[in-house]
Write an enzyme that holds these catalytic residues in place. Structure first.
Site, PDB file in Angstrom:
ATOM      1  N   HIS A  83     -12.403 -46.213  34.342  1.00  0.00           N
ATOM      2  CA  HIS A  83     -12.085 -46.853  33.088  1.00  0.00           C
ATOM      3  C   HIS A  83     -13.250 -47.648  32.595  1.00  0.00           C
ATOM      4  CE1 HIS A  83     -11.635 -49.793  36.304  1.00  0.00           C
ATOM      5  NE2 HIS A  83     -11.526 -50.995  35.243  1.00  0.00           N
ATOM      6  N   ASP A  84     -14.419 -47.774  33.459  1.00  0.00           N
ATOM      7  CA  ASP A  84     -15.461 -48.422  32.715  1.00  0.00           C
ATOM      8  C   ASP A  84     -16.693 -47.741  32.574  1.00  0.00           C
ATOM      9  OD1 ASP A  84     -14.354 -50.968  33.465  1.00  0.00           O
ATOM     10  OD2 ASP A  84     -15.093 -50.992  36.060  1.00  0.00           O
ATOM     11  N   ASP A  92      -4.428 -52.922  42.113  1.00  0.00           N
ATOM     12  CA  ASP A  92      -5.705 -53.461  41.625  1.00  0.00           C
ATOM     13  C   ASP A  92      -5.514 -55.154  42.318  1.00  0.00           C
ATOM     14  OD1 ASP A  92      -8.577 -54.148  40.549  1.00  0.00           O
ATOM     15  OD2 ASP A  92      -7.761 -52.273  39.295  1.00  0.00           O
ATOM     16  N   GLU A 111     -15.006 -53.191  45.021  1.00  0.00           N
ATOM     17  CA  GLU A 111     -15.639 -52.498  43.886  1.00  0.00           C
ATOM     18  C   GLU A 111     -17.067 -53.475  43.974  1.00  0.00           C
ATOM     19  OE1 GLU A 111     -16.158 -52.756  39.192  1.00  0.00           O
ATOM     20  OE2 GLU A 111     -15.481 -54.239  40.141  1.00  0.00           O
TER      21      GLU A 111
HETATM   22  C1  NOJ Z   1     -14.385 -54.552  37.151  1.00  0.00           C
HETATM   23  C2  NOJ Z   1     -13.185 -53.958  36.274  1.00  0.00           C
HETATM   24  O1  NOJ Z   1     -13.242 -52.447  36.822  1.00  0.00           O
HETATM   25  C3  NOJ Z   1     -13.653 -53.939  34.874  1.00  0.00           C
HETATM   26  O2  NOJ Z   1     -13.016 -53.230  34.020  1.00  0.00           O
HETATM   27  C4  NOJ Z   1     -13.223 -55.422  34.584  1.00  0.00           C
HETATM   28  O3  NOJ Z   1     -13.768 -55.660  33.442  1.00  0.00           O
HETATM   29  C5  NOJ Z   1     -14.332 -56.361  35.625  1.00  0.00           C
HETATM   30  N1  NOJ Z   1     -14.471 -55.822  36.890  1.00  0.00           N
HETATM   31  C6  NOJ Z   1     -13.927 -57.685  35.510  1.00  0.00           C
HETATM   32  O4  NOJ Z   1     -12.595 -57.795  36.137  1.00  0.00           O
END
Ligand code: NOJ
Length: 556
Positions: free
Chosen positions: A329-330, A101, A256
């Site tokens: 994870h989001d 990441d 992303e």
């Molecule tokens: C996207 C990530 O997937 C998330 O988990 C994170 O809180 C935010 N970006 C900020 O880095």
């Protein structure tokens, strides 16, 4: 018809590890690299050929690793750089690529650069961040942070504010400073030289901010976003990263992009000399049961979900490449959202085939392959995530008491998908011998890897078969996509075609029976039923009546 360009990253099935909750080797209740190492054979047997690691770097955990304090090291809670090298080598030996990441929109406020920047304007690191004077004792503009109130934090010693579009402990990097871009490229080289195979780039589309940081249009938790969701220098910076680093290695990048659309994405991912990103994670298909954020629930609309998937499939065809996912994870677990807890196994399998057989590289989030569901927390103090706390403040204003909020958060918060992976039916689901850092989902005695291994009808075995098929069949990788019955609010039906091979994927999103009739030109009796989630698969009049959450995939 021109052929879709082949490439190795298009033939991957990627497994996402959120390290804190994957596997703990030393009993401190926190997942770690030795734990991951011990499960590499499990991943190999699952059939995935790549791993994406959510951040493994040192961090104060304000956002569980997405707040990085040192880009070139490993979080001591997870192990050492040598442990990482062992995992990297172990993955490579087993034929798995590894991507890291890359979180460079912001650092942690505990990063050395930020600490230096606090020393004042003359410090060379001051301009690594957005430090600005306030206006009439107020922040420099009206931007809000997605995670914590206003987007500016005041520092008394400097009498200045710094910008953070996420948490206070995540100051935004000033990418307009060429030195910052050099740092980013060096970080990339550091990991690529070690042997990693690419990056998942966190909110990379936010890295360029509008000149002068003007006020934004008032929006809940997002005021100002129009000034950085696709900033003026985004193209230029991504090009620089691509030309100076990415193109020099045999690697790939998946970006992303919050609020991403096909027209926004295409210029970045279209094959050709201007391509800066290989794939883009968008959120559109994840918004079929919510509005703008997971926290504002609306009833699930299959048509909305299908519309989003199909749009990306059609628009990217022969141009760019899709990144396919239904969990990470989001977001809360997909069975809770688009499937059914009463039909956990059936809907888990249906959802797996539904997205993995589309055109694109599938990503599987840890635990998804055994059909893990949302953890159920009972008290506010059991939650751990900065975003939940921020939403608690907002929902209090809407009249939610603690009980009502906890109930809601159990359905919508991203931490519901962050509970430890359930390895077996023993204490703490075999995740740790100590006290787990976060609650374990109550269904672990029934839903766990060991039980799934022993049950030939488990979701896990279904995933194995699906992954193998996806990797080995070019029609599943490169075939042309076409959707049937887009107006159905019960069925999702699509085909994939490559040369003389065809797949027909039929998914029911309903518990009640629905009549399916094969589209014109199809004769189901001539197809081979290669995936199904029930044993009784009669065909009557070139169709059938679906069972709850039934999936059938025919190959012709
Ligand atoms: C996207 C990530 O997937 C998330 O988990 C994170 O809180 C935010 N970006 C900020 O880095």
């Amino acid at each position: 018809m021109s052929e879709v360009k082949k490439d190795w990253y298009k033939e991957l099935v990627v497994y996402q590890i959120w390290p804190r909750s994957f596997c703990d080797s030393d009993g401190d209740g926190i997942g770690d690299l030795k734990g991951i190492y011990s499960k590499l054979d499990y991943l190999k047997d699952l059939g995935v050929n790549a791993i994406w690691f959510s951040p493994l770097y040192p961090t104060p955990n304000a956002d569980y690793g997405y707040d990085i304090a040192d880009y070139r090291n490993i979080n001591p809670e997870y192990g050492t750089l040598d442990d990482f090298k062992m995992v990297l080598e172990g993955a490579h030996e087993r034929g798995m690529k590894v991507i890291m990441d890359l979180v460079v929109n912001h650092t942690s406020d505990e990063h050395e650069w930020f600490k230096e920047s606090l020393k004042g304007e003359d410090n060379p690191y001051h301009d690594y961040y957005f430090w600005r004077k306030g206006k009439d004792k107020k922040p420099p503009n009206n931007w809000l942070s997605t995670f914590e109130g206003g987007a500016w934090e005041y520092n008394e010693d400097l009498d200045k504010y710094y910008l953070h579009v996420f948490a206070k402990k995540q100051p935004d990097l000033n990418m307009d400073n060429p030195k910052v871009r050099e740092e980013v490229k060096d970080i990339m080289r550091f990991w690529l030289d070690m042997g990693v195979d690419g990056f998942r780039e966190d909110v990379i589309t936010f890295i360029s901010k509008a000149e002068g940081l003007p006020n934004g249009f008032p929006l809940p938790a997002a005021t100002g976003i129009e000034h950085y969701k696709k900033g003026p220098h985004l193209d230029e910076y991504l090009k620089e990263f691509r030309e100076d680093v990415i193109d020099k290695y045999d690697c790939f990048v998946v970006a992303e992009g919050p609020m991403m659309t096909t027209s926004f994405a295409l210029p970045y991912i279209t094959e050709g000399p201007n391509k800066t990103l290989d794939m883009m994670f968008h959120f559109q298909h994840m918004e079929a049961d919510c509005m703008v954020t997971d926290w504002v629930k609306v009833p699930f609309s299959l048509k909305k979900m299908k519309g989003a998937f199909s749009k990306w499939q059609y628009k990217l065809h022969n141009k760019g490449w899709n990144a396919l996912y239904i969990e990470n994870h989001d977001h809360p677990r997909i069975i809770n959202r688009y499937g059914s807890l009463d039909y956990r196994v059936e809907s888990g399998k249906m959802l797996a085939a539904m997205y993995m057989l589309q055109c694109g590289t599938p990503f599987i989030y840890q635990g998804q392959e055994i059909g893990m569901t949302n953890v159920n927390l009972t008290r506010l103090d059991e939650f751990k995530d900065v975003l939940t706390f921020n939403n608690h403040n907002l929902f209090k204003k809407l009249g939610y008491n603690e009980e009502k909020f906890v109930n809601h958060a159990n359905k919508v918060s991203r931490e519901t998908a962050r509970s430890p992976v359930q390895w077996n039916a023993e204490e703490n689901a075999g995740f740790t011998t100590g006290k787990p850092w976060f609650n374990i989902c109550d269904n672990y005695k029934e839903v766990n890897v060991e039980a799934a291994e022993n049950d030939p009808d488990s979701i896990l075995h279904f995933y194995r078969k699906l992954i193998k098929f996806k990797k080995e069949n070019k029609v599943a990788i490169y075939g042309k996509y076409k959707e049937y019955y887009p107006n159905s609010s019960s069925l999702y039906v699509y085909e994939r075609v490559l040369n003389n091979e065809k797949l027909l994927v039929i998914c029911s999103f309903k518990e009640n029976s629905v009549k399916f009739k094969a589209p014109a030109g199809y004769d189901l009796s001539k197809g081979e039923l290669i995936f199904n989630n029930y044993n009784d698969n009669k065909i009557v009049n070139n169709g059938f009546v679906t069972k709850p959450y039934e999936v059938r995939v025919y190959k012709f």
